[in-house]
Design a protein around this motif. Structure first.
Motif, PDB file in Angstrom:
ATOM      1  N   SER A   1       5.973 -10.017   5.778  1.00  0.00           N
ATOM      2  CA  SER A   1       4.694 -10.611   6.136  1.00  0.00           C
ATOM      3  C   SER A   1       4.550 -11.946   5.430  1.00  0.00           C
ATOM      4  CB  SER A   1       3.547  -9.690   5.708  1.00  0.00           C
ATOM      5  OG  SER A   1       3.547  -9.556   4.304  1.00  0.00           O
TER       6      SER A   1
ATOM      7  N   ASN B   1       0.928  -4.750   9.828  1.00  0.00           N
ATOM      8  CA  ASN B   1      -0.109  -4.265  10.750  1.00  0.00           C
ATOM      9  C   ASN B   1      -0.708  -2.922  10.319  1.00  0.00           C
ATOM     10  OD1 ASN B   1       0.254  -6.504  12.434  1.00  0.00           O
ATOM     11  ND2 ASN B   1       1.950  -5.504  13.524  1.00  0.00           N
TER      12      ASN B   1
ATOM     13  N   CYS C   1       5.308  -3.673   6.793  1.00  0.00           N
ATOM     14  CA  CYS C   1       4.450  -3.244   7.909  1.00  0.00           C
ATOM     15  C   CYS C   1       3.077  -3.895   7.781  1.00  0.00           C
ATOM     16  CB  CYS C   1       4.316  -1.723   7.917  1.00  0.00           C
ATOM     17  SG  CYS C   1       5.884  -0.835   7.906  1.00  0.00           S
TER      18      CYS C   1
END
Length: 556
Positions: free
Chosen positions: A198, A149, A147
């Motif tokens: 990521s 973000n 995640c």
């Protein structure tokens, strides 16, 4: 979840002082360990375990009491850290086996508990940590990959991560239990939901610190031990020298990334023996100025493996290689004759009076050190042990331009098929060691008994024994630890043959921090947060046993 193990051991620890983001910064001892197993295949959770730990100093700071809700009464009857770690390893191994699994990896919500608390405390107390504490999964970094973000990994908390994925955080439980339950929730969530990874996070170039107040005799291995739990870059220790070429008590240390550098800064005024060490930020330019590099001549000199390096100081400026060889004498032959000599010169070729000498074994080096302050020409010559890093730095001090670093990388600890005996009576000989080893003598490698001498060439009370396999070494450490020899109990620790080979490159006799024994169940995972294994060193005088028949002998 980036682990190749069958199971994760979700792990939490608290100390008697600072906790949370400052855990380990005040050198306080561990007082609580909590863990719970997660089966990665079945997504099942095991029993939660909570163990109080009795510190050597029975005192909790007010901040600790407030944050943890613990009191001295909670820990006064607890077992010490070494016993709790044994319970941990036995419990985890048994539970993993019952699940039908074979491997496990630790999972933490911050590296601090392992890097800044467990490793430093174990090193100071001379405890052997289980191998599983040398690699781990950081749940915050794993969550950030899933995640990206949700925010920067270093700013994530268990509560914020759970809120991001819509899960309620456990808040009613006691310290440790609460954190472990939340980590388990988060782990199961990451395992259940597919996420895109990521991009690789950038590495901060600011990775250097300056350590000040070091004992003058400190080696690069001593400094690595002070920063135990953190990863120093290969060739990343530069001992600073004064105008006379002597160590001035400072060193520049380069870590593998800015995260480890920042953790190193938290050890400001932590202790090395009885001295506190100051730790400050430094720059890459400062490191290069001190560490510099080596010329092709120096690189060739240092490329010879398994050599003991001796530094000579005060040589007559007219001294020739043949005169130096004659001074050292036939009892201390130099490796490859004149090619094993490196004279330190100014850029214009004038001699400085310094030289470095290579010897192929400890015995020859010891013989050379006996010439300390003897006369060559009309000057007395100083001889003392040195390191590859010091060769580089002394040469650089006399060079007018920076050079490219070509120092060979530090050896990496691998197979732990050796044991170290510590606390031997100074009168102990090979016969005494073999008797002490008892039935395990048949498992000693040929030429596998190494007596350790101090700087004066006398027995130091230490010895290394090379065994036929890591399992044999593990058994000896388990069975012989703290057995008595001539009314003295002897400590036995499992370690690696590399810890002996580093000695031949000029390390110093140390009193702590040997490599850990393997887990009873192998931990084969390679996690993104792998800890490098620092090497430690001593001075050796090699004796031997022959295969099948133990031969009592002198030095090789």
């Amino acid at each position: 979840m980036a682990s190749h193990s069958d199971t994760l051991v979700v792990f939490f620890g608290a100390t008697a002082g600072e906790n949370g983001g400052k855990l380990g910064s005040d050198e306080r001892e561990i007082i609580l360990l909590v863990w719970q197993i997660v089966d990665l295949h079945e997504k099942k959770v095991g029993k939660l375990h909570k163990c109080f730990v009795k510190p050597d100093t029975l005192e909790l700071t007010d901040q600790c009491k407030e944050e943890t809700g613990l009191t001295v009464d909670d820990i006064v009857k607890a077992e010490p850290l070494d016993k709790v770690l044994q319970q941990f390893q036995q419990s985890v191994s048994s539970e993993v086996k019952c699940l039908g699994r074979t491997t496990y990896t630790l999972c933490v919500d911050s590296p601090l508990v392992i890097r800044q608390a467990l490793h430093p405390e174990a090193s100071k107390k001379n405890l052997v940590l289980p191998e599983c504490f040398f690699s781990f999964v950081d749940v915050r970094k794993e969550f950030h990959k899933c995640c990206p973000n949700a925010g920067p990994a270093q700013k994530l908390t268990l509560t914020s991560m759970l809120e991001y994925v819509g899960l309620p955080a456990v808040s009613e439980e006691s310290i440790g239990v609460r954190e472990v339950r939340n980590m388990v929730q988060l782990t199961l969530c990451i395992l259940a939901e597919p996420h895109s990874n990521s991009k690789t996070e950038p590495v901060d170039s600011e990775t250097v610190i300056r350590a000040r107040g070091l004992p003058w005799q400190s080696s690069d291995q001593d400094i690595a031990r002070f920063f135990k739990g953190l990863n120093i870059a290969k060739g990343g220790v530069a001992l600073c020298l004064n105008a006379q070429g002597r160590r001035n008590g400072e060193a520049l240390v380069r870590f593998i990334n800015s995260e480890h550098r920042d953790l190193a800064l938290e050890r400001h005024k932590h202790h090395m023996g009885s001295r506190y060490i100051e730790v400050y930020k430094a720059t890459g330019e400062e490191f290069l100025k001190i560490a510099g590099g080596t010329s092709n001549e120096v690189a060739q000199f240092l490329s010879k493996e398994n050599q003991v390096i001796i530094r000579m100081r005060g040589l007559p400026f007219t001294a020739t290689p043949q005169e130096v060889l004659a001074f050292l004498g036939p009892e201390s032959p130099v490796t490859d004759g004149t090619e094993g000599l490196l004279f330190v010169k100014y850029p214009d070729g004038r001699p400085t009076g310094d030289a470095f000498v290579l010897f192929s074994c400890e015995e020859y080096a010891q013989n050379a050190l006996k010439k300390h302050k003897q006369i060559l020409g009309k000057r007395y010559i100083e001889l003392f042990r040195s390191t590859a890093a010091e060769v580089q730095q002394v040469l650089n001090r006399y060079m007018s331009t920076p050079l490219i670093s070509t120092l060979p990388p530090s050896p990496i600890v691998s197979t732990r098929d050796c044991v170290r005996l510590r606390g031997l009576p100074y009168t102990a000989g090979i016969e005494d060691i073999l008797e002490f080893m008892g039935e395990h003598t048949v498992d000693i490698k040929p030429h596998g008994v190494h007596m350790v001498l101090n700087q004066q060439g006398r027995p130091s009370g230490d010895a290394f024994i090379q065994m036929k396999s890591p399992d044999k070494a593990f058994m000896v450490a388990q069975k012989c630890h703290k057995k008595t020899m001539k009314d003295r109990y002897v400590e036995v620790f499992q370690c690696s043959t590399e810890e002996m080979s580093i000695v031949l490159m000029g390390g110093t006799l140390n009193r702590s921090g040997l490599s850990p024994p393997p887990c009873k169940l192998p931990c084969k995972s390679k996690t993104p947060s792998s800890l490098s294994l620092e090497t430690h060193s001593t001075k050796l005088s090699t004796h031997y046993t022959s295969a099948g028949h133990m031969k009592i002998g002198g030095s090789d």
